[in-house]
Design a protein around this motif. Sequence first.
Motif, PDB file in Angstrom:
ATOM      1  N   GLU A 201      84.145   0.879  95.145  1.00 42.44           N
ATOM      2  CA  GLU A 201      84.846   1.077  93.959  1.00 42.44           C
ATOM      3  C   GLU A 201      85.110   0.134  92.742  1.00 42.44           C
ATOM      4  O   GLU A 201      85.206   0.321  91.451  1.00 42.44           O
ATOM      5  N   LEU A 202      84.953  -1.301  93.246  1.00 39.94           N
ATOM      6  CA  LEU A 202      85.019  -2.212  92.476  1.00 39.94           C
ATOM      7  C   LEU A 202      83.783  -2.429  91.588  1.00 39.94           C
ATOM      8  O   LEU A 202      83.917  -2.670  90.567  1.00 39.94           O
ATOM      9  N   MET A 203      82.874  -2.162  92.365  1.00 34.26           N
ATOM     10  CA  MET A 203      81.277  -2.190  91.620  1.00 34.26           C
ATOM     11  C   MET A 203      81.079  -1.134  90.723  1.00 34.26           C
ATOM     12  O   MET A 203      80.637  -1.150  89.404  1.00 34.26           O
ATOM     13  N   LEU A 204      81.884   0.129  91.089  1.00 37.73           N
ATOM     14  CA  LEU A 204      81.625   1.287  90.216  1.00 37.73           C
ATOM     15  C   LEU A 204      82.592   0.992  88.873  1.00 37.73           C
ATOM     16  O   LEU A 204      82.393   1.372  87.658  1.00 37.73           O
ATOM     17  N   VAL A 233      84.251 -11.050  88.766  1.00 37.03           N
ATOM     18  CA  VAL A 233      84.282 -10.027  89.624  1.00 37.03           C
ATOM     19  C   VAL A 233      83.132  -9.644  90.577  1.00 37.03           C
ATOM     20  O   VAL A 233      83.408  -9.224  91.688  1.00 37.03           O
ATOM     21  N   LEU A 234      82.120  -9.761  89.994  1.00 37.88           N
ATOM     22  CA  LEU A 234      80.930  -9.599  90.927  1.00 37.88           C
ATOM     23  C   LEU A 234      80.528 -10.722  92.082  1.00 37.88           C
ATOM     24  O   LEU A 234      80.095 -10.600  93.193  1.00 37.88           O
ATOM     25  N   SER A 235      80.920 -11.870  91.714  1.00 36.63           N
ATOM     26  CA  SER A 235      81.193 -13.001  92.625  1.00 36.63           C
ATOM     27  C   SER A 235      81.974 -12.547  93.830  1.00 36.63           C
ATOM     28  O   SER A 235      81.839 -12.954  95.051  1.00 36.63           O
ATOM     29  N   LEU A 294      75.995  -0.807  99.731  1.00 37.80           N
ATOM     30  CA  LEU A 294      75.093  -1.427  99.284  1.00 37.80           C
ATOM     31  C   LEU A 294      73.976  -0.962  98.150  1.00 37.80           C
ATOM     32  O   LEU A 294      73.296  -1.606  97.498  1.00 37.80           O
ATOM     33  N   ALA A 295      74.111   0.405  98.424  1.00 40.65           N
ATOM     34  CA  ALA A 295      72.974   1.055  97.273  1.00 40.65           C
ATOM     35  C   ALA A 295      73.630   0.923  95.867  1.00 40.65           C
ATOM     36  O   ALA A 295      72.770   0.660  94.951  1.00 40.65           O
ATOM     37  N   ILE A 296      75.086   0.942  95.765  1.00 43.21           N
ATOM     38  CA  ILE A 296      75.580   0.702  94.549  1.00 43.21           C
ATOM     39  C   ILE A 296      75.188  -0.778  93.915  1.00 43.21           C
ATOM     40  O   ILE A 296      74.875  -1.107  92.799  1.00 43.21           O
ATOM     41  N   ARG A 299      72.074  -1.698  92.462  1.00 39.73           N
ATOM     42  CA  ARG A 299      71.963  -1.617  90.941  1.00 39.73           C
ATOM     43  C   ARG A 299      72.714  -2.536  90.240  1.00 39.73           C
ATOM     44  O   ARG A 299      72.185  -3.251  89.263  1.00 39.73           O
ATOM     45  N   VAL A 300      73.868  -2.881  90.624  1.00 40.84           N
ATOM     46  CA  VAL A 300      74.625  -3.756  89.940  1.00 40.84           C
ATOM     47  C   VAL A 300      74.353  -5.181  89.750  1.00 40.84           C
ATOM     48  O   VAL A 300      74.369  -5.733  88.702  1.00 40.84           O
TER      49      VAL A 300
END
Length: 599
Positions: A201-204, A233-235, A294-296, A299-300
Amino acid sequence: MFSKKKLLQFALAGIVLVNTNMLFSVSEAADDGIHVDQVGYLTNHDKVAMVADAKDKTFEIIDTKTNKVVFTGKLSAPKYDAMSEETLSKADFTNLKTPGTYILKVGNRESYDFEIGDNVYAVPTVQSWRSYTLSRSNTPIDDTNVSGLKLNGGHPQDKEAQVYFTDKLNKKGDVVDVSGGWYDAGDYGKYITTAGLSSAELMLAYEANPDHFTKGQLVFPKGVNSEANLPDVLSEVKFEIDWMRKMQRQDGSTFHKVAGLTWPSFEISPDTDTQQRYIFSTATYSSAIYGASLAIGARVYEPFDKTYAQDLKKDAERVWEYLQKNPNPIYRVDEGQENGSGPYNKNTDIEERLWLSAEMFLTTGDKKYENYLQQEKERLTDKPSFFTWDNTLALAQFAYAKAPNADKKLQTEVSNAFISYAEDILKKINSDGFECALAENEYTWASTKNALTQADILLMAYQLQPKQEYLDGALSQIHYLFGRNSLNKSFMTGVGDNPPEHPHNRIHESTGAYVSGLVVGGPNHVIGGDPDQTKYLESGHIPVAKSYIDVLTSWSTNEYAIDYTAAAVYALSWFTEPEIIDKAQLKLNRDFPSITLKK
């Protein structure tokens, strides 16, 4: 906010509310019956407050700096709200667009103060994201100049955790390095289910609005390493993903959780909990959640680190291949595995298999994943509910609805099912006195998360079919979170004038450091959640929406969890522009003492 009359009722019923005088230390001037978003309202969106038992017909908005009336309006006709059992009128001040800090006044009654502005949720957004940083295990943290938290690094023994069971891949006692990751909730367990769902959800949230996130945004404390080439945030999410990858097994499956064999007492901090840590169980559904996350990630993270993204995709493929070889659900149970941690048990897995397949199809375009979705069309096209760790159907539908090369007929059916549910959410909001999305049977364990996840569904629906009502409905759930509810309670720690005083949180209790940004469970009207909640509900007639007690030991109403907070993060991040937040803005302006340390 609890009334003193209700506290007396608690006492007569024999309910122990720890340190209850603290509940009233902040704002006796604020009227219990005037319900506002204690953070504020966005300039160009609806601004509505609810007033209970209004004898007056008009309201005023007063600028707190000048003490002058800047807006007057008429209250709506009173209407009975079944969930709170209050008779409510609405104060609509949408046309007030001047930034500032205000209170709402009805006769001699006054609200908590609130802001109006273009970016009023900037600080709570950072606080909610930052709460993950402060929940890192195996990490020395020095946040003394913000939250007061200072830890040497919790559970270093996770580097030598022991497998609790024997199967074809492992023997009981095998040592595996499973260091890293976030603590799940008020205990010190680490679970693949909530880790995968929260990370996803954070990556979305990032994927929906990448321009809302920047480097330096989370004001990382001393001791916390961040990836130089990533937005903060991605870190932060990568820290959790890297732990989850340590939990993946040779056959593509994952271990289920890491914890001790006993629940730590409240005076035990993460860096003083020295008990042996074990790796428990394996489950097909939690493995699928991990793979979908992991699939998300593939992409991210691809624009920042192609090699890392490819590694994530390969690991997700390994999960999918494992599930293809094991078509029946698996949830391993060994005696004693739940003695010091939550089970997160589920004996089905179809929704999670669908989610993994949909995310892999969106990421790779490989038709083998769509073929699986076609085979399971009957479940894929059902009307969903809000997503949780035990039902991710809505996330599967959202992923497939976005896939550019999907079968148009199936994609339309899936999108229609998702949109139909979004419309159901709007109907609930429109019929509720507080414009809350919760139906009566949704005031359960984690009801705050249930409401916020429905906000997220509306924002996802907006991405498929832009409709202003979806944005308005999502904002209504944020207003509910921040105090526009029958308790006048903000359900996020450290945010608003009346946040949780005594969250079920061992870090707070053992260190005295009160971490802001954690979402607590909220009203739970199902008897049996915990002893305090049960005694409260049995003490007399309690309205559904008021089934919450701000006490340390009510884990079914006042505990936070990383997936609760993730639901808030998605919604808040949507409505927040990047802004430089300094430590002074994040620092609390009052104390929230630990009960345990005072004994």
